[in-house]
Design a protein around this motif. Structure first.
Motif, PDB file in Angstrom:
ATOM      1  N   PRO A 266       0.966  -0.962  -0.431  1.00  0.00           N
ATOM      2  CA  PRO A 266      -0.010   0.036   0.067  1.00  0.00           C
ATOM      3  C   PRO A 266       0.507   1.160  -0.501  1.00  0.00           C
ATOM      4  N   THR A 267       0.314   1.845  -0.168  1.00  0.00           N
ATOM      5  CA  THR A 267       1.067   3.723  -0.867  1.00  0.00           C
ATOM      6  C   THR A 267      -0.399   4.586   0.088  1.00  0.00           C
ATOM      7  N   PRO A 268      -0.230   5.221   0.417  1.00  0.00           N
ATOM      8  CA  PRO A 268      -1.559   5.763   1.058  1.00  0.00           C
ATOM      9  C   PRO A 268      -0.540   7.125   1.006  1.00  0.00           C
ATOM     10  N   GLY A 269      -2.173   8.085   0.144  1.00  0.00           N
ATOM     11  CA  GLY A 269      -1.334   9.320   0.113  1.00  0.00           C
ATOM     12  C   GLY A 269      -1.636   9.952   1.238  1.00  0.00           C
ATOM     13  N   THR A 270      -0.549  10.796   1.197  1.00  0.00           N
ATOM     14  CA  THR A 270      -1.338  12.487   2.827  1.00  0.00           C
ATOM     15  C   THR A 270      -1.153  13.739   1.878  1.00  0.00           C
ATOM     16  N   GLY A 271      -1.484  15.027   2.398  1.00  0.00           N
ATOM     17  CA  GLY A 271      -1.052  15.940   2.981  1.00  0.00           C
ATOM     18  C   GLY A 271      -0.560  16.721   3.756  1.00  0.00           C
ATOM     19  N   LEU A 276       0.445  11.892   7.728  1.00  0.00           N
ATOM     20  CA  LEU A 276       1.832  10.525   7.887  1.00  0.00           C
ATOM     21  C   LEU A 276       1.429  10.013   8.435  1.00  0.00           C
ATOM     22  N   GLU A 277       1.624  10.201   9.815  1.00  0.00           N
ATOM     23  CA  GLU A 277       2.636   9.415  11.100  1.00  0.00           C
ATOM     24  C   GLU A 277       1.379   8.553  11.499  1.00  0.00           C
ATOM     25  N   GLU A 278      -0.210   8.881  11.342  1.00  0.00           N
ATOM     26  CA  GLU A 278      -0.936   7.583  11.579  1.00  0.00           C
ATOM     27  C   GLU A 278      -1.271   7.132  10.435  1.00  0.00           C
ATOM     28  N   ASN A 279      -0.596   7.045   9.316  1.00  0.00           N
ATOM     29  CA  ASN A 279      -0.486   5.858   8.262  1.00  0.00           C
ATOM     30  C   ASN A 279       0.528   4.893   8.503  1.00  0.00           C
ATOM     31  N   LEU A 280       1.450   5.699   8.441  1.00  0.00           N
ATOM     32  CA  LEU A 280       2.430   4.315   9.126  1.00  0.00           C
ATOM     33  C   LEU A 280       2.443   4.069   9.668  1.00  0.00           C
TER      34      LEU A 280
END
Length: 300
Positions: A266-271, A276-280
């Motif tokens: 998965p490569t979720p994107g965010t601005g 980003l920290e939550e996704n990782l």
């Protein structure tokens, strides 16, 4: 324990949870979303937090995402894999036109090389198959670019199982990138073939592009007596799993993808740096057998 890394084409070792750059662009993937400084800081944060796979495309912006990657990260760390895409021309927000003629693909690849400031692109994916051009011609052009050393590995984006099987008669793709998430399983057959052959599978919209949030909202309305249905049921099920782990629904959705198959990247994107920290952090979430049974049973 879910494996944290995968070797694309048996050669490019990456951490399975990467970062996608589409959200660095504005509505309809057009223009900038953030200031240049904000975007550069976000890309550097992703790499500082251990991301080794960045997914982008020449038409995100257009051009903007690739230029930001180079601005932020060039010269690239030795373990960083940048995957980009070509084969689509943009004429405006949310306007996409396949362009798979050999001369188009060659020009797009050359332009990506310049924007990314590199002599060779790690993973170059055909963004859409152009129905007006034989697939063998499109893949043949990419194979020529690979032989010339301009790309290292070839991938496909948005393909059916029949199209993947047709492509396999021409070459062995290193990756396939299809829409797939906990609420959208239409590409299960394609994932199955990728798993069978050891091909990396990069799910786009891994967080559902709003469908997870819609399910959570429907669940809340149902609890308040204002709604019901399968969408609410799916949202409630994800929320229950998330509550058991002290996690968010998005983290559960990403963890499910990582548990679903060892070839899923998965490569979720965010601005947002916070998002980003939550996704990782989802990479550290270990689902139980009960969790996976619950999530496997969901339908959109």
């Amino acid at each position: 324990m879910v494996g944290r890394t995968f070797e694309i084409a048996g050669e490019l070792r990456v951490r399975r949870l990467g970062y996608g750059t589409a959200q660095l662009t504005g509505p309809g993937y057009w223009g900038p979303r953030l200031t240049s400084g904000e975007a550069v800081a976000l890309l550097r944060l992703a790499v500082d937090r251990g991301v080794t796979l960045i997914d982008t495309a020449d038409n995100y912006g257009p051009d903007i995402a690739e230029e930001l990657i180079a601005q932020a990260l060039h010269p690239y760390p030795g373990d960083l894999v940048v995957a980009t895409k070509g084969g689509v021309i943009r004429t405006g927000p949310d306007e996409w036109h396949p362009a798979g003629r050999p001369e188009d693909l060659r020009a797009m690849c050359e332009a990506s090389l310049r924007r990314l400031r590199t002599d060779a692109i790690d993973l170059y994916q055909l963004h859409r198959i152009d129905p007006a051009v034989p697939l063998a011609d499109q893949l043949g052009t990419l194979a020529e670019l690979r032989e010339e050393g301009k790309i290292r590995h070839i991938g496909l984006d948005t393909v059916t199982l029949d199209q993947l099987d047709e492509a396999l008669t021409v070459l062995r793709p290193a990756s396939v990138q299809n829409r797939f998430n906990v609420l959208d399983r239409e590409s299960e057959p394609v994932l199955g073939r990728c798993e069978e052959l050891g091909i990396a599978f990069l799910p786009w919209f891994p967080l559902g592009n709003g469908s997870l949030a819609a399910s959570a909202s429907a669940s809340a309305r149902a609890r308040a007596g204002a709604g019901s249905g399968s969408e609410a049921g799916a949202g409630a099920a994800i929320e229950r799993v998330a509550a058991r782990h002290g996690a968010t629904s998005g983290q559960v959705a990403l963890a499910w993808l990582l548990h679903r198959s060892p070839v899923v990247l998965p490569t979720p994107g965010t601005g947002s740096a916070v998002h980003l920290e939550e996704n990782l952090a989802a990479a550290d979430l270990v689902l139980t057998d009960e969790d996976t049974r619950t999530l496997d049973a969901l339908t959109s």
